[in-house]
Design an enzyme around this catalytic site. Structure first.
Site, short mmCIF file in Angstrom:
data_model
loop_
_atom_site.label_atom_id
_atom_site.label_comp_id
_atom_site.label_asym_id
_atom_site.label_seq_id
_atom_site.Cartn_x
_atom_site.Cartn_y
_atom_site.Cartn_z
N ALA A 9 0.82 -1.22 0.00
CA ALA A 9 0.00 0.00 0.00
C ALA A 9 0.85 1.27 0.00
CB ALA A 9 -0.94 0.00 1.20
N GLN A 108 10.78 -11.95 7.94
CA GLN A 108 10.40 -12.22 6.54
C GLN A 108 11.32 -13.28 5.93
OE1 GLN A 108 9.79 -8.51 4.36
NE2 GLN A 108 8.00 -8.02 5.62
N ASP A 155 19.77 2.92 -9.68
CA ASP A 155 21.04 3.67 -9.82
C ASP A 155 21.61 3.45 -11.21
OD1 ASP A 155 21.08 4.32 -6.91
OD2 ASP A 155 21.21 2.15 -6.79
N HIS A 183 23.71 0.63 -2.22
CA HIS A 183 22.69 1.57 -2.68
C HIS A 183 22.63 2.71 -1.67
CE1 HIS A 183 19.15 3.42 -4.27
NE2 HIS A 183 18.56 3.32 -3.09
N1 LIG Z 1 16.63 0.39 -3.68
C1 LIG Z 1 16.18 1.48 -4.24
O1 LIG Z 1 16.68 1.89 -5.31
C2 LIG Z 1 15.06 2.28 -3.66
C3 LIG Z 1 14.56 1.98 -2.43
N2 LIG Z 1 13.53 2.72 -1.89
C4 LIG Z 1 13.02 2.30 -0.58
O2 LIG Z 1 11.83 1.54 -0.76
C5 LIG Z 1 11.07 1.54 0.44
C6 LIG Z 1 9.60 1.78 0.16
O3 LIG Z 1 9.41 3.08 -0.36
P1 LIG Z 1 7.95 3.71 -0.48
O4 LIG Z 1 7.01 2.77 -1.14
O5 LIG Z 1 8.13 5.06 -1.06
O6 LIG Z 1 7.57 3.83 1.06
P2 LIG Z 1 6.13 4.03 1.70
O7 LIG Z 1 6.38 4.48 3.10
O8 LIG Z 1 5.23 4.80 0.80
O9 LIG Z 1 5.56 2.54 1.75
C7 LIG Z 1 6.10 1.54 2.53
C8 LIG Z 1 4.98 0.59 2.89
O10 LIG Z 1 5.54 -0.52 3.56
C9 LIG Z 1 4.66 -0.92 4.56
N3 LIG Z 1 5.39 -1.74 5.53
C10 LIG Z 1 6.22 -1.35 6.51
N4 LIG Z 1 6.65 -2.40 7.22
C11 LIG Z 1 6.11 -3.49 6.64
C12 LIG Z 1 6.19 -4.86 6.93
N5 LIG Z 1 6.90 -5.33 7.97
N6 LIG Z 1 5.50 -5.72 6.15
C13 LIG Z 1 4.77 -5.27 5.12
N7 LIG Z 1 4.64 -3.97 4.81
C14 LIG Z 1 5.30 -3.10 5.58
C15 LIG Z 1 4.10 0.38 5.12
O11 LIG Z 1 2.86 0.16 5.79
C16 LIG Z 1 3.93 1.20 3.84
O12 LIG Z 1 2.64 1.04 3.28
C17 LIG Z 1 11.74 2.61 1.32
O13 LIG Z 1 12.60 1.93 2.23
C18 LIG Z 1 12.57 3.41 0.33
O14 LIG Z 1 13.66 4.03 0.96
C19 LIG Z 1 12.96 3.76 -2.57
C20 LIG Z 1 13.43 4.11 -3.80
C21 LIG Z 1 14.54 3.41 -4.42
O1 LIG Z 2 16.80 7.99 -1.09
C1 LIG Z 2 15.76 7.38 -0.83
O2 LIG Z 2 15.20 7.33 0.30
C2 LIG Z 2 15.09 6.62 -1.93
C3 LIG Z 2 16.08 5.88 -2.70
O3 LIG Z 2 16.65 4.90 -2.24
C4 LIG Z 2 16.42 6.36 -4.03
O4 LIG Z 2 15.68 7.18 -4.60
O5 LIG Z 2 17.45 5.92 -4.55
#
Ligand SMILES: NC(=O)C1=CN([C@@H]2O[C@H](COP(=O)(O)OP(=O)(O)OC[C@H]3O[C@@H](n4cnc5c(N)ncnc54)[C@H](O)[C@@H]3O)[C@@H](O)[C@H]2O)C=CC1
Ligand SMILES: O=C([O-])CC(=O)C(=O)O
Length: 322
Positions: A9, A108, A155, A183
């Site tokens: 969500a 998990q 990236d 990352h």
């Molecule tokens: N590796 C990458 O390149 C990137 C990583 N991210 C990361 O991805 C993650 C998610 O980002 P968003 O969707 O924007 O965050 P968000 O905060 O909009 O959504 C995260 C969701 O995860 C849920 N959640 C939290 N703990 C949980 C659990 N134990 N089990 C199931 N669901 C759980 C929350 O209720 C929330 O709905 C963040 O950690 C963000 O930093 C974001 C962009 C790039």
């Molecule tokens: O910086 C953040 O929290 C989100 C992220 O990982 C990205 O955009 O690469």
């Protein structure tokens, strides 16, 4: 195929689920059964997304189920996208963040170990992604560690797009880009093996060191600054790219980038989940062998890997590696 998505969500979930359901990840001939995992407080919102998925009438979409418990959510999972994580809150130290995420990724990992398909493919998107993948793998002793990967494809895609813009060429003419390490802002986007339209890139070293590397490494922060929230659609798109290539192979012998448990290649300590240049062959990621690493690259790879080793030591001290 049975696909479990955590954090369903959240912002990335909302951008990701519709593309998976529409066939963008596994192709137009593969039926997808989606299993959405959320925290109890967000399960109702996930039910709403399940309703919208149904309303799209995608021919590739089978069932959609919502869970607030990891054990049934991962039962039979062939692909697991671990997106949900604990964001850094005000006053939270890096150590607090690692500990909070240990509380998510250790259980998990255990749930995947208990019920996922033997050949499950796991992609960790939730930050700190590399170390979260390490924690999950440590709690899934029956699943080979190399089935746990973390996302650096965003990236990689950012690096390709920045270079294409700088060279005024379409992105499809760029090949041989690599992301190394974590990352995080220490990542090393490497253009020293890059080709443009099949020819070695005449690398402008000043632009490379002073503009390109910091732009790619700090792009996540720049998006947050501009948009008011972190990258979502581009992150979802990169997750689709990662899993599609893992399952179907990287096209035309090209490489991409993904974070995998190191086999010791390029001096990266074994087991550390680091980004490497990779090809996907016969459904498995393989680190591109034998690349020459110059002194500039060596220093940057080592710096990012040192950060990963520190994170590993921190989670080990917290008892999160079992
Ligand atoms: N590796 C990458 O390149 C990137 C990583 N991210 C990361 O991805 C993650 C998610 O980002 P968003 O969707 O924007 O965050 P968000 O905060 O909009 O959504 C995260 C969701 O995860 C849920 N959640 C939290 N703990 C949980 C659990 N134990 N089990 C199931 N669901 C759980 C929350 O209720 C929330 O709905 C963040 O950690 C963000 O930093 C974001 C962009 C790039
Ligand atoms: O910086 C953040 O929290 C989100 C992220 O990982 C990205 O955009 O690469």
């Amino acid at each position: 195929m049975r696909v479990t998505v955590t954090g369903a969500a959240g912002q990335i979930g909302y951008a990701l689920l519709f593309r998976i359901a529409s066939g963008a990840m596994l192709g137009a001939d593969t039926r997808v059964d989606l299993r959405l995992l959320e925290l109890p407080a967000a399960a109702r919102a996930a039910e709403g997304i399940a309703m919208e998925l149904q309303d799209c009438a995608f021919p590739t979409l089978g069932t959609v189920d919502v869970f607030d418990d990891a054990v049934p959510a991962f039962d039979g999972a062939e692909i697991a996208l671990l997106v949900g994580s604990r964001p850094r809150g005000p006053g939270m130290e890096r150590r607090d963040l690692l500990e909070a995420n240990g509380g998510i990724f250790a259980p998990q990992g255990r749930a995947l170990n208990a019920g996922a398909a033997a050949d499950v493919r796991v992609l960790v998107v939730g930050n700190p992604a590399n170390t979260n993948a390490l924690i999950a793998a440590a709690h899934a002793p029956d699943i080979p560690a190399e089935r746990f990967t973390a996302m650096t494809r965003l990236d990689h895609n950012r690096a390709v797009a920045q270079l294409a813009a700088h060279e005024s060429v379409p992105v499809h003419q760029v090949s041989g880009v690599a992301i190394w390490g974590n990352h995080s802002a220490t990542q090393y986007p490497d253009l020293t093996h890059t080709r443009v339209d099949g020819r070695p890139l005449g690398l402008d070293r000043g632009w490379y060191a002073d503009e390109f590397i910091p732009t790619v490494a700090k792009r996540g922060a720049a998006i947050i600054e501009a948009r008011g929230s972190s990258s979502a659609a581009s992150a979802a798109s990169a997750a689709i790219d990662h899993v599609r290539d893992w399952v179907a192979g990287t096209p035309g012998g090209e490489w991409t980038s993904a974070a995998l448990p190191s086999d010791g290649s390029y001096g990266v300590p074994e087991g550390v989940v680091s980004s490497f240049p990779v090809r996907s062959v016969a459904g498995e990621w393989r680190i591109v062998p034998g690349l020459e690493i110059d002194a500039f690259s060596r220093e940057r790879i080592d710096a990012s890997v040192a950060e990963l080793v520190e994170e590993r030591n921190a989670v080990r001290e917290l008892g999160l590696l079992g």
